[in-house]
Design a protein around this motif. Structure first.
Motif, PDB file in Angstrom:
ATOM      1  N   TYR A  21      14.711 -11.260 -26.914  1.00 47.08           N
ATOM      2  CA  TYR A  21      16.179 -11.453 -26.683  1.00 47.08           C
ATOM      3  C   TYR A  21      16.709 -12.619 -27.520  1.00 47.08           C
ATOM      4  CZ  TYR A  21      16.618  -8.558 -22.908  1.00 47.08           C
ATOM      5  OH  TYR A  21      16.380  -7.474 -21.870  1.00 47.08           O
ATOM      6  N   ILE A  22      15.872 -13.375 -28.144  1.00 44.75           N
ATOM      7  CA  ILE A  22      16.101 -14.621 -29.057  1.00 44.75           C
ATOM      8  C   ILE A  22      16.293 -14.052 -30.493  1.00 44.75           C
ATOM      9  CG2 ILE A  22      15.332 -16.725 -30.161  1.00 44.75           C
ATOM     10  CD1 ILE A  22      13.549 -17.075 -27.767  1.00 44.75           C
ATOM     11  N   TYR A  23      17.468 -14.019 -30.947  1.00 51.98           N
ATOM     12  CA  TYR A  23      17.836 -13.698 -32.107  1.00 51.98           C
ATOM     13  C   TYR A  23      17.038 -14.252 -33.117  1.00 51.98           C
ATOM     14  CZ  TYR A  23      20.928 -12.263 -36.244  1.00 51.98           C
ATOM     15  OH  TYR A  23      21.247 -11.624 -37.664  1.00 51.98           O
ATOM     16  N   GLY A  24      16.433 -13.166 -33.921  1.00 46.88           N
ATOM     17  CA  GLY A  24      15.255 -13.417 -34.931  1.00 46.88           C
ATOM     18  C   GLY A  24      13.734 -13.356 -34.730  1.00 46.88           C
ATOM     19  N   ILE A  25      13.497 -12.989 -33.312  1.00 48.29           N
ATOM     20  CA  ILE A  25      12.328 -12.594 -32.912  1.00 48.29           C
ATOM     21  C   ILE A  25      12.286 -10.977 -32.527  1.00 48.29           C
ATOM     22  CG2 ILE A  25      10.477 -13.197 -31.177  1.00 48.29           C
ATOM     23  CD1 ILE A  25      11.664 -16.112 -31.199  1.00 48.29           C
TER      24      ILE A  25
END
Length: 77
Positions: A21-25
Motif C-alpha cells: 500500500y506504500i507507493y513504490g513497494i
C-alpha cells in the motif's frame, strides 16, 4: 495501527501485502524487506509489535525511495 512512510497500513491484511500500500513497494520488494528485517510475513499488520514496526520503518527510510520523494522524482523526470 501501523504507520510507515506516512501511510496507515490496513490492519486486517498480512504484512507482506500491507506493505504494498506504500507507493513504490511491490510484492517482491515487500518480500525482500521482510527477509532483511526478519519480520514474519504471515502476521497481520494489527499484530505487529512496536519493535517490528520500527525495524520496517528504519529499513524503508534508509534503503528505499517511496511515497512523496518518489512521486516528486517521477514528476520532475
Amino acid at each position: 495501527m501501523a504507520r510507515i512512510a506516512g501511510v496507515d497500513l490496513p490492519n486486517n491484511k498480512r504484512v507482506e501485502i500491507a506493505l504494498t500500500y506504500i507507493y513504490g513497494i511491490g510484492i517482491n520488494k515487500s518480500k525482500d524487506i521482510l527477509a532483511a528485517t526478519g519480520v514474519n510475513p504471515d502476521i497481520r499488520a494489527k499484530d505487529l509489535s512496536d519493535d517490528d514496526i520500527s525495524k520496517l520503518r528504519e529499513y524503508i527510510d534508509k534503503h528505499l525511495v517511496v511515497e512523496g520523494d518518489l512521486r516528486r522524482d517521477i514528476a520532475l523526470n
